[in-house]
Design a protein around this motif. Structure first.
Motif: not given
Length: 129
Positions: A22-29
């Motif tokens: 889990v990325l704090t506040g971020g994302k992987l796309t």
């Protein structure tokens, strides 16, 4: 040699990657993007990006693009390797032509693009002798 012009994004399909991390506040796309090129390189491009966003919506990305174009009145497929970022609403990428079919002297050319408004971006490629 130098090539320049602009491209227009014609389709953008982006999906969030499922991950146990889990990325704090971020994302992987990942994104599949289609583009129309004008200028010294005319044709269509399709690329796949892997992107990581931070909590403020900025992103780093890398990807591979295939461009169908004509060079010297012959159809070619260019393969570009991208590395870029999206920050404060502007995308920039540095890229290199890593392959071309059939073979052409454009292989090894390096360039960049900077996004503008409404999915348009200006590009240039340059090959030093």
């Amino acid at each position: 040699m130098k090539w320049q012009g602009e491209f227009q994004i014609t389709d953008w399909q982006e999906q969030v990657c499922e991950s146990m991390l889990v990325l704090t506040g971020g994302k992987l796309t990942t994104a599949v993007v289609k583009q129309e090129y004008q200028g010294d390189i005319k044709g269509t491009g399709e690329l796949q990006y892997s992107m990581v966003y931070d909590g403020e919506g900025n992103a780093l990305f890398s990807g591979i693009e295939l461009i169908q174009t004509e060079l010297g009145a012959q159809r070619h497929i260019l393969v570009l390797s991208h590395k870029g970022k999206f920050s404060q609403g502007v995308a920039t990428s540095e890229f290199e032509v890593v392959s071309c079919e059939p073979k052409h002297s454009i292989v090894g050319a390096q360039g960049q693009f900077t996004s503008g408004e409404a999915g348009k971006a200006e590009y240039y490629l340059e090959k030093h002798s």
